[in-house]
Design an enzyme around this catalytic site. Structure first.
Site, mmCIF file in Angstrom:
data_model
loop_
_atom_site.group_PDB
_atom_site.id
_atom_site.type_symbol
_atom_site.label_atom_id
_atom_site.label_comp_id
_atom_site.label_asym_id
_atom_site.label_seq_id
_atom_site.Cartn_x
_atom_site.Cartn_y
_atom_site.Cartn_z
ATOM 1 N N LYS A 146 0.845 -1.198 0.000
ATOM 2 C CA LYS A 146 0.000 0.000 0.000
ATOM 3 C C LYS A 146 0.883 1.252 0.000
ATOM 4 O O LYS A 146 1.599 1.507 0.955
ATOM 5 C CB LYS A 146 -0.919 -0.018 1.221
ATOM 6 C CG LYS A 146 -1.831 -1.234 1.256
ATOM 7 C CD LYS A 146 -2.692 -1.293 2.499
ATOM 8 C CE LYS A 146 -1.885 -1.471 3.746
ATOM 9 N NZ LYS A 146 -2.737 -1.760 4.942
ATOM 10 N N THR A 171 -8.916 9.448 8.308
ATOM 11 C CA THR A 171 -8.598 8.196 7.608
ATOM 12 C C THR A 171 -8.322 7.045 8.569
ATOM 13 O O THR A 171 -7.704 6.050 8.185
ATOM 14 C CB THR A 171 -7.369 8.405 6.708
ATOM 15 O OG1 THR A 171 -6.274 8.874 7.521
ATOM 16 C CG2 THR A 171 -7.651 9.408 5.604
ATOM 17 N N GLY A 223 -8.481 3.709 10.313
ATOM 18 C CA GLY A 223 -9.076 2.422 9.971
ATOM 19 C C GLY A 223 -8.917 1.990 8.527
ATOM 20 O O GLY A 223 -9.469 0.960 8.134
ATOM 21 N N THR A 224 -8.145 2.724 7.739
ATOM 22 C CA THR A 224 -8.041 2.377 6.317
ATOM 23 C C THR A 224 -7.435 0.994 6.094
ATOM 24 O O THR A 224 -7.910 0.221 5.264
ATOM 25 C CB THR A 224 -7.190 3.418 5.557
ATOM 26 O OG1 THR A 224 -5.955 3.625 6.265
ATOM 27 C CG2 THR A 224 -7.916 4.738 5.427
ATOM 28 N N GLY A 225 -6.372 0.667 6.835
ATOM 29 C CA GLY A 225 -5.720 -0.631 6.625
ATOM 30 C C GLY A 225 -6.606 -1.799 7.000
ATOM 31 O O GLY A 225 -6.702 -2.787 6.261
ATOM 32 N N CYS A 226 -7.275 -1.687 8.146
ATOM 33 C CA CYS A 226 -8.206 -2.740 8.573
ATOM 34 C C CYS A 226 -9.326 -2.898 7.556
ATOM 35 O O CYS A 226 -9.718 -4.019 7.198
ATOM 36 C CB CYS A 226 -8.807 -2.393 9.930
ATOM 37 S SG CYS A 226 -7.605 -2.063 11.233
#
Length: 263
Positions: A175, A206, A208-211
């Site tokens: 990412k 932003t 929580g984007t990875g989860c």
């Protein structure tokens, strides 16, 4: 009609923006039935993580067995695993269902820079967890933490992906959201490449984007999509969620997991 079944193995975010809470919201939004194994409890809000307490290995093992043995799963997503002991416990459990797709989000730090994985657990992630992953989804900080590869520009993503793949996952999704310009990610299995681009939205909320991305990929795999198809759908979903991210508390707010319901 039965819904695809997805299990998240991760930590709880009391603020509701990341972790188990983000995973289950994502799964609901994408039309799958989400289930959970909680590995740790955090005291967390928009300003950061005030505390974290990992659960005993037997509690994690019991949750996993309760779900898998009775209900079953079509895909698993892992997030915050906190310690080497929990990483190894979860890796052992996942190895027992080798035909189930596994999305590993190797969570190292929170959005605010708070550590969520003990330094002593890094080797267990490399040698135990990544080898059972269908897709690994590290961000650039996690790439550096796991491999030592520092990504400074888009062309460095290939080196980062190769370094992650050397630990054994079938696919690496690197990412590149922390780079300048468009939000560009690289998905590769070492032979084919898929570059995913999206416009960068001017929104600081932003959390929580990875989860969210990893859970969306797992949801797509549970529906029977190929890895590239699942990742493309997940990228589209999380891009919309980032655009709709909203203020919450005094710090960084979460992405909007229900943005499609309000579009």
């Amino acid at each position: 009609m039965s819904l695809p079944l997805v299990l998240t193995v991760a930590g709880s975010d009391s603020g509701g923006g990341a972790g188990i809470q983000a995973d289950l919201k994502t799964m609901l939004a994408l039309g799958v039935h989400g289930m959970s194994v909680i590995t740790a409890v955090t005291a967390q809000n928009s300003l950061g993580v005030q505390g974290a307490w990992e659960l005993p290995e037997e509690a994690v093992r019991a949750q996993y067995r309760a779900v898998v043995d009775d209900i079953g799963v079509q895909a698993v997503k892992t997030g915050m695993l906190a310690s080497a002991a929990l990483v190894e416990t979860v890796a052992e459990l996942l190895a027992g269902t080798p035909d189930t797709p596994v999305v590993v989000d190797p969570v190292g730090v929170s959005k605010h820079g708070d550590p969520l994985l003990a330094a002593s657990a890094l080797d267990s992630v490399r040698t135990k967890l990544l080898p059972v992953a269908t897709v690994a989804t590290p961000n650039l900080d996690e790439v550096a933490q796991l491999t030592g590869v520092v990504v400074e520009q888009e062309s460095d993503l290939r080196e980062a992906a190769a370094a992650i793949l050397s630990y054994g996952p079938r696919w690496a999704l690197i990412k590149g959201g922390h780079l300048e310009g468009d939000a560009v990610d690289l998905l590769t299995d070492g032979s084919e490449e898929h570059w995913l681009r999206a416009p960068r939205h001017d929104n600081r909320h932003t959390h929580g984007t990875g989860c969210t991305l990893a859970s969306a990929v797992a949801s797509g795999l549970a529906k029977g999509l190929t890895v590239p198809e699942a990742v493309r759908e997940a990228k589209a979903y999380v891009t919309g969620a980032i655009a709709a991210g909203f203020a919450l508390g005094a710090g960084i707010g979460p992405v909007d997991h229900g943005w499609r319901f309000r579009a």
